[in-house]
Design a protein around this motif. Structure first.
Motif, PDB file in Angstrom:
ATOM      1  N   THR A  50       0.834  -1.189   0.000  1.00 38.21           N
ATOM      2  CA  THR A  50       0.000   0.000   0.000  1.00 38.21           C
ATOM      3  C   THR A  50       0.870   1.240   0.000  1.00 38.21           C
ATOM      4  N   ILE A  51       0.269   2.354  -0.442  1.00 33.74           N
ATOM      5  CA  ILE A  51       0.981   3.630  -0.449  1.00 33.74           C
ATOM      6  C   ILE A  51      -0.021   4.731  -0.148  1.00 33.74           C
ATOM      7  N   THR A  52       0.343   5.611   0.770  1.00 32.39           N
ATOM      8  CA  THR A  52      -0.542   6.710   1.123  1.00 32.39           C
ATOM      9  C   THR A  52      -0.378   7.854   0.128  1.00 32.39           C
ATOM     10  N   SER A  53      -1.234   8.851   0.249  1.00 30.36           N
ATOM     11  CA  SER A  53      -1.136  10.002  -0.644  1.00 30.36           C
ATOM     12  C   SER A  53       0.171  10.758  -0.435  1.00 30.36           C
ATOM     13  N   GLY A  54       0.734  10.628   0.740  1.00 31.80           N
ATOM     14  CA  GLY A  54       2.011  11.270   1.032  1.00 31.80           C
ATOM     15  C   GLY A  54       3.220  10.453   0.657  1.00 31.80           C
ATOM     16  N   GLY A  55       2.986   9.216   0.210  1.00 29.34           N
ATOM     17  CA  GLY A  55       4.090   8.386  -0.250  1.00 29.34           C
ATOM     18  C   GLY A  55       4.603   7.357   0.740  1.00 29.34           C
ATOM     19  N   SER A  56       3.978   7.232   1.890  1.00 31.55           N
ATOM     20  CA  SER A  56       4.390   6.198   2.842  1.00 31.55           C
ATOM     21  C   SER A  56       3.943   4.837   2.335  1.00 31.55           C
ATOM     22  N   THR A  57       4.839   3.872   2.431  1.00 27.73           N
ATOM     23  CA  THR A  57       4.565   2.547   1.865  1.00 27.73           C
ATOM     24  C   THR A  57       4.565   1.459   2.927  1.00 27.73           C
ATOM     25  N   ASN A  58       3.878   0.377   2.590  1.00 25.31           N
ATOM     26  CA  ASN A  58       3.812  -0.798   3.447  1.00 25.31           C
ATOM     27  C   ASN A  58       3.824  -2.017   2.540  1.00 25.31           C
ATOM     28  N   TYR A  59       4.590  -3.043   2.925  1.00 25.00           N
ATOM     29  CA  TYR A  59       4.715  -4.234   2.094  1.00 25.00           C
ATOM     30  C   TYR A  59       4.471  -5.506   2.901  1.00 25.00           C
ATOM     31  N   ALA A  60       3.952  -6.505   2.236  1.00 27.12           N
ATOM     32  CA  ALA A  60       3.904  -7.834   2.817  1.00 27.12           C
ATOM     33  C   ALA A  60       5.331  -8.349   2.929  1.00 27.12           C
ATOM     34  N   ASP A  61       5.594  -9.122   3.957  1.00 28.44           N
ATOM     35  CA  ASP A  61       6.953  -9.638   4.173  1.00 28.44           C
ATOM     36  C   ASP A  61       7.436 -10.437   2.959  1.00 28.44           C
ATOM     37  N   SER A  62       6.527 -11.124   2.306  1.00 30.45           N
ATOM     38  CA  SER A  62       6.903 -12.008   1.210  1.00 30.45           C
ATOM     39  C   SER A  62       7.406 -11.262  -0.024  1.00 30.45           C
ATOM     40  N   VAL A  63       7.142  -9.959  -0.105  1.00 24.37           N
ATOM     41  CA  VAL A  63       7.559  -9.206  -1.294  1.00 24.37           C
ATOM     42  C   VAL A  63       8.575  -8.110  -0.987  1.00 24.37           C
ATOM     43  N   LYS A  64       8.879  -7.923   0.280  1.00 29.58           N
ATOM     44  CA  LYS A  64       9.838  -6.876   0.645  1.00 29.58           C
ATOM     45  C   LYS A  64      11.178  -7.107  -0.045  1.00 29.58           C
ATOM     46  N   GLY A  65      11.713  -6.028  -0.597  1.00 35.54           N
ATOM     47  CA  GLY A  65      12.992  -6.121  -1.295  1.00 35.54           C
ATOM     48  C   GLY A  65      12.878  -6.537  -2.748  1.00 35.54           C
ATOM     49  N   ARG A  66      11.690  -7.011  -3.151  1.00 33.91           N
ATOM     50  CA  ARG A  66      11.500  -7.437  -4.542  1.00 33.91           C
ATOM     51  C   ARG A  66      10.490  -6.559  -5.283  1.00 33.91           C
ATOM     52  N   PHE A  67       9.465  -6.104  -4.579  1.00 30.12           N
ATOM     53  CA  PHE A  67       8.408  -5.298  -5.179  1.00 30.12           C
ATOM     54  C   PHE A  67       8.529  -3.860  -4.691  1.00 30.12           C
ATOM     55  N   THR A  68       8.148  -2.933  -5.579  1.00 27.47           N
ATOM     56  CA  THR A  68       8.126  -1.521  -5.226  1.00 27.47           C
ATOM     57  C   THR A  68       6.814  -0.903  -5.685  1.00 27.47           C
ATOM     58  N   ILE A  69       6.107  -0.285  -4.749  1.00 22.65           N
ATOM     59  CA  ILE A  69       4.866   0.403  -5.083  1.00 22.65           C
ATOM     60  C   ILE A  69       5.156   1.899  -5.202  1.00 22.65           C
ATOM     61  N   SER A  70       4.516   2.540  -6.163  1.00 19.07           N
ATOM     62  CA  SER A  70       4.671   3.982  -6.347  1.00 19.07           C
ATOM     63  C   SER A  70       3.368   4.526  -6.918  1.00 19.07           C
ATOM     64  N   ARG A  71       3.234   5.838  -6.925  1.00 23.52           N
ATOM     65  CA  ARG A  71       2.012   6.431  -7.460  1.00 23.52           C
ATOM     66  C   ARG A  71       2.308   7.781  -8.074  1.00 23.52           C
ATOM     67  N   ASP A  72       1.437   8.149  -9.001  1.00 20.26           N
ATOM     68  CA  ASP A  72       1.477   9.469  -9.625  1.00 20.26           C
ATOM     69  C   ASP A  72       0.151  10.133  -9.282  1.00 20.26           C
ATOM     70  N   ASN A  73       0.167  11.017  -8.321  1.00 16.08           N
ATOM     71  CA  ASN A  73      -1.074  11.624  -7.856  1.00 16.08           C
ATOM     72  C   ASN A  73      -1.751  12.460  -8.940  1.00 16.08           C
ATOM     73  N   ALA A  74      -0.970  13.057  -9.798  1.00 18.56           N
ATOM     74  CA  ALA A  74      -1.547  13.877 -10.871  1.00 18.56           C
ATOM     75  C   ALA A  74      -2.332  13.025 -11.863  1.00 18.56           C
ATOM     76  N   LYS A  75      -1.930  11.766 -12.001  1.00 14.05           N
ATOM     77  CA  LYS A  75      -2.596  10.851 -12.929  1.00 14.05           C
ATOM     78  C   LYS A  75      -3.526   9.876 -12.232  1.00 14.05           C
ATOM     79  N   ASN A  76      -3.651   9.989 -10.913  1.00 17.45           N
ATOM     80  CA  ASN A  76      -4.476   9.051 -10.140  1.00 17.45           C
ATOM     81  C   ASN A  76      -4.109   7.600 -10.465  1.00 17.45           C
ATOM     82  N   THR A  77      -2.836   7.341 -10.525  1.00 20.70           N
ATOM     83  CA  THR A  77      -2.339   6.040 -10.954  1.00 20.70           C
ATOM     84  C   THR A  77      -1.367   5.475  -9.924  1.00 20.70           C
TER      85      THR A  77
END
Length: 120
Positions: A50-77
């Motif tokens: 998950t990622i908040t509107s401010g950019g704080s992220t949270n990951y499941a232990d099983s994907v930490k270090g392998r997956f990266t979540i990001s967002r573009d607030n201007a594109k709602n993506t």
């Protein structure tokens, strides 16, 4: 109404990478937390990241270090970069967004899901 449209799911060899995207559209004032969840055959849906509107992220232990979540607030993506994929990552991946519809109103929305298959 709000729609979430995911893309990027595919079949990939173990060790490979994929990038998922999820674009939100509709009557959106703003979007609070966005996230990715997945559901493998015969299993319950589980949180991936998950990622908040401010950019704080949270990951499941099983994907930490392998997956990266990001967002573009201007594109709602929201994006999910997945590296070093393994067979256990095979699942339908769902996008979720907590959308602020009005100052006093918010709701959760889900995408239709995109299939990720990792071939071993």
């Amino acid at each position: 109404q709000v729609q979430l449209v995911e893309s990027g799911g595919a079949s990939v060899q173990a060790g490979g990478s994929l990038r998922l995207s999820c674009a939100a559209s509709g009557s959106i004032l703003s979007i609070n937390t966005m996230g990715w969840y997945r559901q493998a055959p015969g299993k319950q849906r589980e949180l991936v990241a998950t990622i908040t509107s401010g950019g704080s992220t949270n990951y499941a232990d099983s994907v930490k270090g392998r997956f990266t979540i990001s967002r573009d607030n201007a594109k709602n993506t929201v994006y999910l970069q997945m590296n070093s994929l393994n067979a256990e990552d095979t699942a339908v991946y769902y996008c979720n967004a907590n959308v602020q519809l009005r100052v006093w109103s918010r709701n959760d929305y889900w995408g239709q899901g995109t299939q990720v298959t990792v071939l071993s």
